[in-house]
Design an enzyme around this catalytic site. Structure first.
Site, short mmCIF file in Angstrom:
data_model
loop_
_atom_site.label_atom_id
_atom_site.label_comp_id
_atom_site.label_asym_id
_atom_site.label_seq_id
_atom_site.Cartn_x
_atom_site.Cartn_y
_atom_site.Cartn_z
N SER A 1 0.87 -1.25 -0.23
CA SER A 1 0.11 -0.15 0.16
C SER A 1 0.83 1.53 0.13
O SER A 1 0.31 2.44 -0.29
CB SER A 1 -1.12 -0.23 1.15
N SER B 1 -4.26 1.96 3.22
CA SER B 1 -4.09 0.36 3.21
C SER B 1 -5.13 -0.12 2.61
O SER B 1 -6.34 -0.16 3.12
CB SER B 1 -4.86 0.53 5.11
N THR C 1 -3.74 -2.20 8.71
CA THR C 1 -2.70 -1.91 8.94
C THR C 1 -2.64 -0.84 10.42
O THR C 1 -2.55 0.00 10.56
CB THR C 1 -1.74 -1.58 7.85
N GLU D 1 8.85 -10.99 -1.48
CA GLU D 1 7.23 -11.91 -1.33
C GLU D 1 6.52 -12.74 -2.30
O GLU D 1 5.73 -13.83 -1.59
CB GLU D 1 5.93 -10.16 -0.70
N HIS E 1 29.39 5.56 -5.16
CA HIS E 1 29.81 6.69 -4.00
C HIS E 1 29.66 5.50 -2.79
O HIS E 1 29.94 6.15 -2.11
CB HIS E 1 29.30 7.38 -3.74
N LYS F 1 1.66 -10.10 12.24
CA LYS F 1 0.31 -9.17 12.01
C LYS F 1 -0.30 -9.75 13.72
O LYS F 1 -1.06 -9.23 14.62
CB LYS F 1 -0.28 -9.39 10.43
C1 F6R Z 1 1.13 -8.09 0.97
C2 F6R Z 1 1.69 -6.69 1.05
C3 F6R Z 1 2.26 -6.14 2.31
C4 F6R Z 1 0.20 -5.50 2.51
C5 F6R Z 1 0.86 -4.63 4.02
C6 F6R Z 1 0.02 -3.88 4.27
O1 F6R Z 1 0.68 -8.21 -0.32
O2 F6R Z 1 2.10 -6.83 -0.24
O3 F6R Z 1 4.01 -5.68 1.94
O4 F6R Z 1 0.65 -4.08 1.78
O5 F6R Z 1 1.61 -5.34 5.03
O6 F6R Z 1 -0.89 -4.08 4.14
P1 F6R Z 1 -2.36 -3.42 3.44
O7 F6R Z 1 -1.98 -3.08 2.67
O8 F6R Z 1 -3.40 -3.88 3.88
O9 F6R Z 1 -2.34 -1.83 4.51
#
Ligand code: F6R
Length: 356
Positions: free
Chosen positions: A61, A102, A107, A240, A256, A351
């Protein structure tokens, strides 16, 4: 371990739009849908008050914000910064536009930064498919751009980038750019004829690139301007999708420091594969630096080197052409290792643990 065959029938089979290869294939349509979504929404904030723009988000995001910052660098009258923290920089106030992005809307860093923006009276626009962010922004009376859900956030680059771009275009903070978006969509559709799973390795640059990266540690080089953020996107997509370590750096900064570090230990340097992303917008001195570095300074190093050039005319098309190639290459790299590129169990685990 022998690599899996990239021209195997199971890869060639039609993919569900929600799995990674299906989502990558659908990026042009995703961008078009995001354009339609934005054409039907009204003004979101008072541009006359805006002195700074802060995009706050993480991971998949945040990349749309990185691309916006890069793209807008020579076009937007106010600075754009990307924030990946729980709190916002001290200058954020009533004259700041905070775009809270997000995909899941859940998140914790982004929700915390959103609360910070609210406490400081910033103008706020949320970009999300739902979750707590949508609910909170809605209840607080802030603008919410709701994009379709059901994808991995990193596979929603079109849904997350186009609304931010058009938000600033509609507010007059960026020049109107419909033709650039159209060129980009057209180009990606052309590119996928050669990059999609049905296109065999001998004509598929993404499959060829994945084969070069197989068994190696990818090191992606971009340049300040359009390709720095795309090099970082390649790194995170390889992390990922292919569950592989990967690193990124950019010109001219790497001239550099990093170029000195290719002498020892030999057995590890042999494991590196450098991918250099170039585009016609590079500063001529940067282009010269790339030529000398790749052709002379690193020529004696024992690592592999590949240069990949952006396609298209506009800034947007050039950025997305390299992003698209990297998205496909990272998914094929996963396939070579026999891995499913979609799930990110370690991110989910973290998470869940933090929510305990
Ligand atoms: C998973 C991904 C992660 C999420 C990150 C934040 O595909 O790309 O990097 O983007 O954990 O979660 P969001 O995007 O839902 O805020």
């Amino acid at each position: 371990m022998e690599p899996f065959n990239l021209d195997d029938d199971t890869l060639l089979a039609a993919h569900d739009p929600s799995d990674m290869l299906g989502a990558i294939y659908g990026l042009p349509e995703q961008m078009e849908e995001a354009v339609r979504l934005m054409e039907h929404t009204g003004a979101k904030f008072d541009a006359s008050l805006v002195q700074t723009i802060v995009v706050t988000g993480l991971g998949g995001s945040a990349v749309g914000g990185d691309m916006l910052r890069t793209y807008a660098g020579d076009k937007c009258p106010v600075p754009i910064l990307v924030n990946r923290s729980y709190t916002l920089p001290s200058y954020v106030g009533k004259d700041t536009l905070v775009i809270a992005v997000s995909y899941s809307g859940n998140t914790e860093e982004t929700l915390s930064a959103y609360a910070d923006a609210k406490a400081r009276g910033a103008q706020i626009v949320a970009v999300t498919s739902g979750g707590i962010l949508k609910k909170q922004a809605w209840e607080d009376g802030h603008a919410v751009i709701t994009v379709p859900g059901g994808l991995q956030p990193r596979a929603a680059a079109g849904y997350l980038f186009i609304p931010q771009l058009m938000l600033l275009q509609q507010a007059g903070l960026l020049p109107e750019g419909h033709a650039e978006i159209e060129e980009t969509v057209r180009l990606l559709r052309e590119m996928r004829k050669l990059l999609a799973p049905a296109s065999p390795t001998e004509q598929n640059l993404a499959k060829q690139t994945a084969l070069r990266l197989y068994g190696k540690i990818p090191l992606i080089h971009g340049a300040v301007g359009l390709t720095e953020v795309i090099a970082y996107r390649w790194k995170t997509q390889i992390n990922e999708n292919a569950q592989t370590p990967a690193f990124a750096h950019c010109y001219p900064e790497l001239n550099h420091n990093e170029i000195v570090g290719f002498d020892v230990p030999q057995e590890l340097i042999e494991k590196l594969e450098i991918i250099t992303l170039t585009c016609s917008r590079n500063h001529p001195r940067v282009q010269k630096r790339i030529e000398i570095t790749a052709g002379e300074v690193l020529a004696a190093a024992s690592c592999g080197q590949t240069e990949l050039a952006a396609l298209g005319e506009s800034d947007l098309a050039q950025m997305f052409s390299l992003l698209y190639l990297g998205d496909y290459a990272s998914a094929y790299l996963a396939a070579l290792y026999g891995l499913d590129p979609t799930p990110v169990e370690k991110i989910e685990y973290l998470k869940r643990r933090l929510a305990d």
